[in-house]
Design an enzyme around this catalytic site. Structure first.
Site, mmCIF file in Angstrom:
data_model
loop_
_atom_site.group_PDB
_atom_site.id
_atom_site.type_symbol
_atom_site.label_atom_id
_atom_site.label_comp_id
_atom_site.label_asym_id
_atom_site.label_seq_id
_atom_site.Cartn_x
_atom_site.Cartn_y
_atom_site.Cartn_z
ATOM 1 N N HIS A 121 16.523 -59.122 -37.590
ATOM 2 C CA HIS A 121 16.518 -60.250 -36.631
ATOM 3 C C HIS A 121 15.084 -60.789 -36.582
ATOM 4 O O HIS A 121 14.246 -60.265 -35.872
ATOM 5 C CB HIS A 121 16.986 -59.733 -35.271
ATOM 6 C CG HIS A 121 17.014 -60.763 -34.186
ATOM 7 N ND1 HIS A 121 18.134 -61.036 -33.443
ATOM 8 C CD2 HIS A 121 16.064 -61.595 -33.692
ATOM 9 C CE1 HIS A 121 17.870 -61.977 -32.546
ATOM 10 N NE2 HIS A 121 16.609 -62.328 -32.677
ATOM 11 N N ASN B 36 13.867 -68.114 -33.067
ATOM 12 C CA ASN B 36 14.762 -67.473 -34.033
ATOM 13 C C ASN B 36 14.726 -68.260 -35.333
ATOM 14 O O ASN B 36 14.564 -69.474 -35.317
ATOM 15 C CB ASN B 36 16.198 -67.494 -33.504
ATOM 16 C CG ASN B 36 16.413 -66.539 -32.361
ATOM 17 O OD1 ASN B 36 16.372 -65.333 -32.544
ATOM 18 N ND2 ASN B 36 16.616 -67.073 -31.172
ATOM 19 N N ARG C 183 23.861 -66.863 -27.263
ATOM 20 C CA ARG C 183 23.231 -65.973 -26.285
ATOM 21 C C ARG C 183 21.699 -66.092 -26.398
ATOM 22 O O ARG C 183 21.040 -66.614 -25.505
ATOM 23 C CB ARG C 183 23.702 -64.529 -26.511
ATOM 24 C CG ARG C 183 23.566 -63.618 -25.299
ATOM 25 C CD ARG C 183 22.150 -63.187 -25.056
ATOM 26 N NE ARG C 183 21.576 -62.554 -26.258
ATOM 27 C CZ ARG C 183 20.283 -62.288 -26.390
ATOM 28 N NH1 ARG C 183 19.428 -62.578 -25.428
ATOM 29 N NH2 ARG C 183 19.837 -61.753 -27.500
ATOM 30 N N ASP C 184 21.149 -65.642 -27.501
ATOM 31 C CA ASP C 184 19.696 -65.642 -27.674
ATOM 32 C C ASP C 184 19.143 -67.068 -27.604
ATOM 33 O O ASP C 184 18.054 -67.309 -27.072
ATOM 34 C CB ASP C 184 19.367 -65.014 -29.043
ATOM 35 C CG ASP C 184 17.911 -64.628 -29.202
ATOM 36 O OD1 ASP C 184 17.078 -65.031 -28.369
ATOM 37 O OD2 ASP C 184 17.590 -63.935 -30.175
ATOM 38 N N HIS D 60 12.133 -63.793 -36.138
ATOM 39 C CA HIS D 60 11.747 -65.046 -35.489
ATOM 40 C C HIS D 60 10.744 -65.760 -36.383
ATOM 41 O O HIS D 60 10.019 -65.128 -37.147
ATOM 42 C CB HIS D 60 11.133 -64.772 -34.116
ATOM 43 C CG HIS D 60 12.156 -64.411 -33.090
ATOM 44 N ND1 HIS D 60 11.886 -64.410 -31.745
ATOM 45 C CD2 HIS D 60 13.461 -64.056 -33.205
ATOM 46 C CE1 HIS D 60 12.982 -64.060 -31.076
ATOM 47 N NE2 HIS D 60 13.932 -63.834 -31.929
ATOM 48 N N CYS E 186 12.261 -65.914 -27.585
ATOM 49 C CA CYS E 186 12.062 -64.882 -26.583
ATOM 50 C C CYS E 186 11.181 -65.442 -25.480
ATOM 51 O O CYS E 186 10.162 -66.065 -25.746
ATOM 52 C CB CYS E 186 11.385 -63.673 -27.217
ATOM 53 S SG CYS E 186 10.993 -62.390 -26.032
HETATM 54 ZN ZN ZN Z 1 15.888 -63.720 -31.350
#
Ligand code: ZN
Length: 320
Positions: free
Chosen positions: A223, A265, A29-30, A225, A256
């Site tokens: 989470h 990420n 997803r991300d 990055h 993002c």
């Molecule tokens: Zn992320």
């Protein structure tokens, strides 16, 4: 999710008990959402199935954002229908608002976890989903009971928890207040996103110590990055502060899109490699994660940037 994994004697544990963490894969997803290429449905299904064999207990597989907003994920329902992961792998979907929840619940049989999100900073939230933080949280309060009533796991993500590219510093109390609002709405897991890589290890340590204390009974997830190269150091600091749940993306995919050009990420294979070398158990098969990341590399037709893809894993622990 219970707090069982936090009772392993740390921070500052000196015993030899094996430490365990959860690592959730968010690349499908991300990652896929934020890569410039559009990945075919066949390739997505193959990559998710490959990740499903690496031992993940939770994989973020799709999103119910509007297809015109995020065209890379417009095949989310087809992906949900076609993937074939082991029965003990929870399939997680991202839901932006009540309309998205309506659509997601039509596919209720195909996922176990529902994630709602907000940005801690007003400007980022407006740019990302065109609503104020207050409007988003009012919708969260309405959606939460519906998610709980469906017997889904209700997860939350708070973006820009460690800084906003538009507003700069984001106060810890503001972020933790939002987390408490999610908990009141029924969330049992709350993730804190370093959306544009603004955290540092000292702050990560302070933040996660406070978060774990303020959110009893809630699974607290980090989470990070790697936008500014501090992702793994931040993860280590969070671990030592008592955080036992992490999100990352295989192949270091994604990041993002706000602001444009922002990426990063932390790579799942680098995070898992670090944990294993430290003697921290993830329950994951690092070799298979690296295989999946290499497969993603060939799907995208370009080199990905994770260290472990290039160097391969260290196959022993130097923990003790
Ligand atoms: Zn992320």
């Amino acid at each position: 999710m219970t707090q069982d994994l936090t009772n392993t004697g740390f921070p500052n544990s000196t015993d030899q008990e094996t430490r365990r963490v959860h690592v959730r894969e968010v690349g499908p997803r991300d990652g896929f959402q934020n890569e410039p290429e559009t990945i075919s449905t066949d390739d997505k299904v193959r990559l998710i199935n490959s990740l499903g064999r690496a031992g993940f207990k939770r994989i973020e597989v799709a999103s119910f954002v509007r297809p015109d907003v995020i065209p890379q994920l417009s095949d989310g329902v087809e992906v949900l229908h076609r993937i074939d992961v082991p029965a003990d792998v929870e399939r997680m979907v991202l839901i932006p608002n009540s309309k998205g929840l309506d659509n997601a619940l039509k596919e209720r049989a195909y996922f176990e976890d529902a994630t709602l999100f907000v940005s801690a900073s007003q400007t980022h939230n407006k740019r990302n989903i065109n609503r104020t933080v207050e409007e988003t949280m009012a919708d969260v309060a309405a959606m939460g009971p519906r998610i709980v009533a469906e017997d889904l796991k209700f997860c939350a993500v708070i973006a820009t928890s460690f800084g906003c590219p538009f507003e700069g510093k984001v106060e810890m109390d503001r972020v933790l207040d939002l987390a408490e609002q999610f908990a009141e709405a029924g969330a049992t897991e709350i993730g804190f996103g370093d959306t544009t890589g603004m955290c540092n290890p000292a702050y990560s340590s302070r933040f996660f110590a406070a978060a774990v204390q303020r959110l009893p009974g809630i699974e607290v997830t980090a989470h990070f990055h790697n936008t500014r190269g501090q992702g793994l150091a931040n993860a280590y600091a969070a671990l030592e502060a008592g955080c036992t749940s992490f999100e990352s993306s295989f192949g270091e995919l994604g990041g993002c899109p706000v602001p444009a050009g922002s990426t990063g990420n932390i790579a799942t294979e680098d995070l898992v490699s670090m944990f294993h070398e430290m003697g921290v158990d993830t329950g994951l098969d690092l070799g298979r994660i690296i295989e999946s990341a290499r497969e993603a590399q060939s799907v995208l037709g370009r080199k990905l940037t994770s260290h472990s893809i290039i160097a391969g894993p260290v196959l022993w622990s130097q923990a003790v």
